[in-house]
Design a protein around this motif. Structure first.
Motif, PDB file in Angstrom:
ATOM      1  N   UNK A  15      42.801  34.067  84.988  1.00 47.41           N
ATOM      2  CA  UNK A  15      42.759  32.615  85.179  1.00 47.41           C
ATOM      3  C   UNK A  15      42.886  31.850  83.869  1.00 47.41           C
ATOM      4  N   UNK A  16      43.144  32.559  82.765  1.00 48.14           N
ATOM      5  CA  UNK A  16      43.291  31.885  81.469  1.00 48.14           C
ATOM      6  C   UNK A  16      44.709  31.343  81.324  1.00 48.14           C
ATOM      7  N   UNK A  17      44.936  30.595  80.261  1.00 51.92           N
ATOM      8  CA  UNK A  17      46.266  30.062  79.949  1.00 51.92           C
ATOM      9  C   UNK A  17      47.070  31.179  79.281  1.00 51.92           C
ATOM     10  N   UNK A  18      48.046  31.726  79.999  1.00 45.68           N
ATOM     11  CA  UNK A  18      48.800  32.881  79.485  1.00 45.68           C
ATOM     12  C   UNK A  18      49.580  32.537  78.209  1.00 45.68           C
ATOM     13  N   UNK A  43      52.709  44.530  91.648  1.00 41.21           N
ATOM     14  CA  UNK A  43      53.613  44.038  92.686  1.00 41.21           C
ATOM     15  C   UNK A  43      53.883  45.050  93.779  1.00 41.21           C
ATOM     16  N   UNK A  44      53.084  46.113  93.808  1.00 40.14           N
ATOM     17  CA  UNK A  44      53.310  47.207  94.761  1.00 40.14           C
ATOM     18  C   UNK A  44      51.982  47.533  95.452  1.00 40.14           C
ATOM     19  N   UNK A  45      50.984  47.929  94.682  1.00 38.74           N
ATOM     20  CA  UNK A  45      49.654  48.125  95.265  1.00 38.74           C
ATOM     21  C   UNK A  45      49.054  46.782  95.663  1.00 38.74           C
ATOM     22  N   UNK A  46      49.344  45.762  94.879  1.00 37.83           N
ATOM     23  CA  UNK A  46      48.908  44.390  95.202  1.00 37.83           C
ATOM     24  C   UNK A  46      50.112  43.456  95.127  1.00 37.83           C
ATOM     25  N   UNK A  47      50.084  42.381  95.893  1.00 36.91           N
ATOM     26  CA  UNK A  47      51.274  41.511  95.957  1.00 36.91           C
ATOM     27  C   UNK A  47      51.348  40.487  94.822  1.00 36.91           C
ATOM     28  N   UNK A  48      51.180  40.959  93.590  1.00 39.84           N
ATOM     29  CA  UNK A  48      51.260  40.070  92.432  1.00 39.84           C
ATOM     30  C   UNK A  48      51.507  40.954  91.216  1.00 39.84           C
ATOM     31  N   UNK A  49      51.999  40.355  90.139  1.00 36.74           N
ATOM     32  CA  UNK A  49      52.247  41.102  88.903  1.00 36.74           C
ATOM     33  C   UNK A  49      51.608  40.364  87.743  1.00 36.74           C
ATOM     34  N   UNK A  50      51.085  41.143  86.788  1.00 38.43           N
ATOM     35  CA  UNK A  50      50.508  40.477  85.614  1.00 38.43           C
ATOM     36  C   UNK A  50      51.111  41.039  84.327  1.00 38.43           C
ATOM     37  N   UNK A  51      50.461  42.024  83.737  1.00 40.15           N
ATOM     38  CA  UNK A  51      50.897  42.512  82.419  1.00 40.15           C
ATOM     39  C   UNK A  51      50.569  43.988  82.293  1.00 40.15           C
ATOM     40  N   UNK A  52      51.078  44.588  81.220  1.00 38.15           N
ATOM     41  CA  UNK A  52      50.864  46.020  80.988  1.00 38.15           C
ATOM     42  C   UNK A  52      50.096  46.269  79.701  1.00 38.15           C
ATOM     43  N   UNK A 145      42.169  42.417  96.443  1.00 35.39           N
ATOM     44  CA  UNK A 145      42.716  42.247  95.105  1.00 35.39           C
ATOM     45  C   UNK A 145      44.133  41.679  95.113  1.00 35.39           C
ATOM     46  N   UNK A 146      44.459  40.952  94.068  1.00 39.98           N
ATOM     47  CA  UNK A 146      45.809  40.429  93.914  1.00 39.98           C
ATOM     48  C   UNK A 146      45.871  39.035  93.305  1.00 39.98           C
ATOM     49  N   UNK A 147      44.852  38.233  93.576  1.00 35.00           N
ATOM     50  CA  UNK A 147      44.911  36.844  93.127  1.00 35.00           C
ATOM     51  C   UNK A 147      43.532  36.342  92.702  1.00 35.00           C
ATOM     52  N   UNK A 148      43.529  35.396  91.796  1.00 35.67           N
ATOM     53  CA  UNK A 148      42.296  34.694  91.460  1.00 35.67           C
ATOM     54  C   UNK A 148      42.066  33.587  92.470  1.00 35.67           C
ATOM     55  N   UNK A 149      40.894  33.022  92.439  1.00 35.05           N
ATOM     56  CA  UNK A 149      40.615  31.830  93.233  1.00 35.05           C
ATOM     57  C   UNK A 149      40.417  32.050  94.719  1.00 35.05           C
ATOM     58  N   UNK A 150      40.156  33.276  95.143  1.00 38.06           N
ATOM     59  CA  UNK A 150      39.929  33.520  96.576  1.00 38.06           C
ATOM     60  C   UNK A 150      38.443  33.411  96.903  1.00 38.06           C
ATOM     61  N   UNK A 175      26.730  51.015  86.029  1.00 37.08           N
ATOM     62  CA  UNK A 175      26.786  49.557  86.243  1.00 37.08           C
ATOM     63  C   UNK A 175      27.499  49.298  87.565  1.00 37.08           C
ATOM     64  N   UNK A 176      27.045  48.275  88.281  1.00 37.42           N
ATOM     65  CA  UNK A 176      27.767  47.854  89.485  1.00 37.42           C
ATOM     66  C   UNK A 176      28.299  46.444  89.252  1.00 37.42           C
ATOM     67  N   UNK A 177      29.626  46.347  89.218  1.00 34.80           N
ATOM     68  CA  UNK A 177      30.270  45.068  89.004  1.00 34.80           C
ATOM     69  C   UNK A 177      30.788  44.496  90.316  1.00 34.80           C
ATOM     70  N   UNK A 178      30.878  43.184  90.362  1.00 32.81           N
ATOM     71  CA  UNK A 178      31.502  42.523  91.503  1.00 32.81           C
ATOM     72  C   UNK A 178      32.689  41.738  90.981  1.00 32.81           C
ATOM     73  N   UNK A 179      33.736  41.678  91.782  1.00 32.04           N
ATOM     74  CA  UNK A 179      34.987  41.078  91.316  1.00 32.04           C
ATOM     75  C   UNK A 179      35.630  40.304  92.454  1.00 32.04           C
ATOM     76  N   UNK A 180      35.643  38.969  92.289  1.00 36.30           N
ATOM     77  CA  UNK A 180      36.337  38.114  93.246  1.00 36.30           C
ATOM     78  C   UNK A 180      35.438  37.065  93.858  1.00 36.30           C
TER      79      UNK A 180
END
Ligand code: DX5
Ligand code: ZN
Length: 224
Positions: A15-18, A43-52, A145-150, A175-180
């Motif tokens: 969600x940062x300014x790329x 873009x395959x496991x999730x319907x979005x692409x970010x970076x490597x 998973x796939x998008x921010x803001x859900x 550790x137990x993390x939560x994401x989303x």
């Protein structure tokens, strides 16, 4: 070790300014982030692409804080070493897309990194039963998973509670993390059920004052 009373906060750079990513990383570190969460999408496991791994390497000299790299890619195995070399400290792989996940987790450990297992909302907690001896972090997805803001899926709260019991029963420090969908309203639900790390994208980078956002999340998520 049982649940941390004060949760760790990991801003998600999704969600940062790329266009200003280096500065965005430095800003949240200055403003109190414990870890940096980096979402890798194919873009395959999730319907979005970010970076490597190139992005991870480019940001590595901006901070010493742990890089918590969440791989939403399939297959993941071929890229583990590249992300380790790029500077990841924790590498999360999904339990849903990997038939030989034990080997992957062992590989991450052998590279000197902390292995994490990420679990989608539709996957039952028992899917992690026979691999808890290999992980340092469980990442409970509280959105698909796939998008921010859900929107946070409240159905995941009992799953967090179950995974906390399972993690504690190992006697290992997990550790137990939560994401989303983590914000001031949902953070207490997550930590109340046993989470002690919270990823937050929109509710930190979407605010003007990162320090206030991070501090408030930590405060509402702390156990008395
Ligand atoms: C979603 C990512 C998350 C995302 C969270 O697939 O794994 O890390 O950045 O974003 P928010 O906090 O906006 O829900
Ligand atoms: Zn993530």
């Amino acid at each position: 070790m049982p649940q941390l009373k004060t949760p760790l906060i990991a801003p998600s750079i999704l969600s940062a300014d790329f266009a200003r990513m280096g500065e965005e990383v430095e800003a949240v570190v200055r403003d109190g982030a414990d870890w940096l969460h980096l979402d890798v999408m194919d873009g395959h496991f999730v319907p979005n692409m970010t970076f490597g791994p190139g992005m991870v390497a480019a940001l590595r000299n901006r901070t010493d804080k742990p890089f918590d790299v969440h791989l939403m890619i399939e297959p993941a195995d071929a890229f583990i070493e590249a992300f380790a070399k790029a500077g990841a400290d924790h590498i999360h792989v999904h339990v849903e897309n990997n038939p030989h996940v034990h080997r992957t987790l062992q590989h991450i450990r052998a590279l000197g990194k902390k292995p994490g297992i990420a679990i989608c909302p539709g996957t039952p907690p028992e899917a992690l039963e026979y691999l808890l001896d290999l992980v340092d972090i469980i990442l409970v997805m509280t959105v698909n998973p796939g998008f921010g803001g859900q929107k946070f899926l409240e159905s995941q709260v009992p799953k967090i509670r179950k995974l906390r019991q399972m993690a504690d029963a190992t006697g290992r420090d997990i550790r137990i993390g939560v994401d989303g969908g983590i914000d001031l309203a949902t953070a207490p639900l997550a930590t109340g059920a046993g989470a002690d790390m919270m990823v937050a994208g929109t509710s930190i980078y979407g605010q003007d004052d990162y320090a206030a956002a991070i501090n408030s999340l930590r405060q509402v998520g702390s156990l008395s």
